[in-house]
Design a protein around this motif. Structure first.
Motif, short mmCIF file in Angstrom:
data_model
loop_
_atom_site.label_atom_id
_atom_site.label_comp_id
_atom_site.label_asym_id
_atom_site.label_seq_id
_atom_site.Cartn_x
_atom_site.Cartn_y
_atom_site.Cartn_z
N SER A 184 -23.94 -63.58 55.73
CA SER A 184 -23.68 -65.07 56.02
C SER A 184 -22.69 -65.50 57.27
CB SER A 184 -24.01 -66.36 54.59
OG SER A 184 -22.68 -65.40 53.19
N ARG A 244 -23.74 -65.19 60.82
CA ARG A 244 -24.26 -66.23 60.52
C ARG A 244 -23.67 -67.03 61.27
NH1 ARG A 244 -27.65 -65.93 56.31
NH2 ARG A 244 -27.60 -67.50 55.58
N TRP A 277 -21.34 -66.46 64.87
CA TRP A 277 -22.67 -66.79 65.42
C TRP A 277 -22.95 -68.84 65.81
CZ3 TRP A 277 -22.94 -63.78 68.96
CH2 TRP A 277 -22.96 -62.22 68.72
N ALA A 322 -28.89 -67.10 65.22
CA ALA A 322 -27.73 -66.28 64.25
C ALA A 322 -28.07 -65.62 63.35
CB ALA A 322 -27.34 -68.21 63.78
N ALA A 323 -29.29 -65.65 62.71
CA ALA A 323 -29.70 -65.62 61.44
C ALA A 323 -30.62 -63.82 62.13
CB ALA A 323 -30.49 -65.87 60.99
N ALA A 372 -27.12 -62.04 63.33
CA ALA A 372 -26.76 -61.48 61.81
C ALA A 372 -27.03 -60.22 61.10
CB ALA A 372 -25.51 -62.71 61.23
N PRO A 380 -34.03 -60.76 57.64
CA PRO A 380 -32.96 -61.77 56.98
C PRO A 380 -33.55 -62.69 56.04
CG PRO A 380 -33.16 -61.77 59.15
CD PRO A 380 -34.03 -60.84 58.96
#
Length: 469
Positions: free
Chosen positions: A280, A283, A286, A297-298, A301, A372
């Motif tokens: 997290s 994420r 990012w 982003a997810a 990550a 994710p």
């Protein structure tokens, strides 16, 4: 005349007391407090500094000693001018010589000219520039080290380092973390919290000769004496005797950093464990640093396990418009040195398999892509602490498409594909194969690649009976 001289001395003494009580104190007084100089030793140091800065005082020293060429003060001259002379002030055990603050010229100690190193003179004037003899052994602290925001999970490590370095007896701090970039960040942040300068030693520039190393360490010790300073050394791959000598001889704050445990160094180490940011936190990084949307982003990550320093470096890269490709370029160099990269040229249409086998490969890709949701949105990352990678075993005769299937999977996931050469991993020496595998998996930890172990049964199969060493 006598009452007037006494009054002037009292006025001068009161002035000195007022100056010494300033906050912060003058540099000479701070140095006295840091190394434990006596009043006579401090006055002797200041006498040498003043004659170096003021030609009139140098001329007075020459006149007092009865020779124009003897403009530098001597211990005998200082003993007649200064209060409470101590004959051990110039002994090797006292700070003036032990810390290289003063040096005596040739001749009997009492009448030898006392020389002040230019670096010490600069420090007394408030000029904080590293000794030029040390510059080739350092790497600069970048602006990113002091500006990038640390996630909450790593801020605790900063507090641990600060607490350790504030202890009365400054210890050797050992930061254990797999990401050198994040380690540099937290050490820089700890130095900033303490209000001290940070200097990084170049591990490849340390001399192997014991005498040269000791001379270098004496200069470093003097730097830590002249001004609050934290020395940071990345200790991976450095031999244990070298590290032990550095830890023993270097006074002041020393922070060693490595990806794993260090050998016994003969001195206590304060360990500080540094984990990578959580998924997290990555994420959020990012989105904050690279301005990626929530979905990208997810995905980034979930696939790439990178620290804040790496994320900010990628975000600043000219190719940052395509963050996925920028991540692949960032994670590629370490693997290129350990495995053979295979160009991905084929897709699903070129892979001919029975329907069930083809469906299994697509499910494998879907499992990677949906990590994710499963690990983060559904909370399984908190429940499954390890084993979050995806492993597949391809079994079949030569020519049935095992390598092609690995290539197709890598292409579908947008990842690099590396073939692991067993000859570069397997070693006849005990423990070397495991070390080689660890280096390989550590390099792949960033998550930008698919590792393809050809003939993996020779490496991961059950060990045969051991009959010799």
């Amino acid at each position: 005349l006598q009452p007037r001289v006494a009054a002037e001395r009292e006025c001068l003494a009161a002035t000195l007391v007022a100056i010494e009580s300033e906050d912060p104190p003058p540099r000479a007084v701070a140095l006295q407090q840091r190394v434990g100089l006596s009043r006579f030793e401090l006055d002797l140091l200041l006498l040498c500094a003043c004659t170096s800065l003021d030609p009139r005082l140098a001329a007075l020293c020459a006149a007092r000693q009865g020779a124009p060429e003897r403009s530098a003060p001597t211990f005998a001259l200082a003993a007649t001018l200064l209060a409470d002379p101590a004959w051990d002030a110039l002994s090797p055990a006292r700070p003036l010589r032990a810390d290289r603050l003063l040096a005596a010229g040739p001749g009997p100690v009492a009448h030898a000219p006392l020389q002040l190193d230019p670096r010490v003179l600069q420090a007394l004037q408030g000029i904080d520039q590293l000794d030029e003899r040390l510059l080739p052994h350092t790497t600069p602290v970048t602006e990113q080290d002091t500006t990038a925001a640390l996630p909450p999970s790593q801020q605790a490590a900063v507090r641990e380092i600060v607490a350790a370095l504030r202890s009365p007896r400054v210890p050797v701090v050992h930061v254990v973390g797999s990401d050198p970039g994040d380690t540099r960040l937290i050490v820089a942040r700890a130095a900033a919290a303490l209000g001290e300068d940070l200097v990084r030693l170049r591990p490849d520039g340390l001399p192997s000769n014991a005498a040269e190393l000791d001379e270098l360490l004496r200069l470093w010790t003097r730097e830590t004496v002249l001004a609050p300073l934290i020395v940071h050394l990345e200790a991976d791959d450095l031999p244990a005797p070298l590290l032990a000598r550095i830890a023993e001889r270097l006074r002041g704050a020393l922070v060693l950093a490595s990806a794993g445990p260090l050998p016994e160094l003969g001195c206590p180490l304060v360990p500080v464990d540094l984990a990578r940011p959580t998924a997290s936190e990555q994420r959020d990084a990012w989105q904050t640093l690279a301005h990626a949307d929530a979905a990208l982003a997810a995905r980034l990550a979930a696939q790439f396990d990178l620290g804040v320093a790496a994320i900010e470096t990628i975000a600043r890269h000219p190719d940052a418009d395509d963050l996925w490709q920028a991540c692949l370029k960032h994670t590629r160099p370490r693997l290129d040195a350990l495995a053979q990269r295979i160009d991905v040229r084929h897709g699903w249409d070129e892979l001919v398999l029975p329907p069930d086998d083809a469906a299994s490969l697509r499910e494998l890709c879907d499992q990677v892509l949906q990590r994710p949701r499963v690990y983060d949105d559904w909370g399984f990352r908190r429940k499954l602490g390890r084993g979050l990678g995806i492993t597949a075993l391809f079994a079949g005769e030569s020519g049935t498409g095992k390598t092609l299937a690995a290539e197709v999977i890598a292409g579908a996931l947008g990842l690099l594909l590396y073939r692991v050469d067993l000859s570069a991993v397997v070693s006849k020496y005990i423990g070397e194969t495991e070390k080689n595998l660890r280096r390989l998996f550590d390099a792949a930890e960033g998550g930008g690649a698919v590792l393809f172990f050809d003939e993996a049964d020779a490496l991961f199969g059950k060990r045969s009976e051991v009959k010799d060493s």
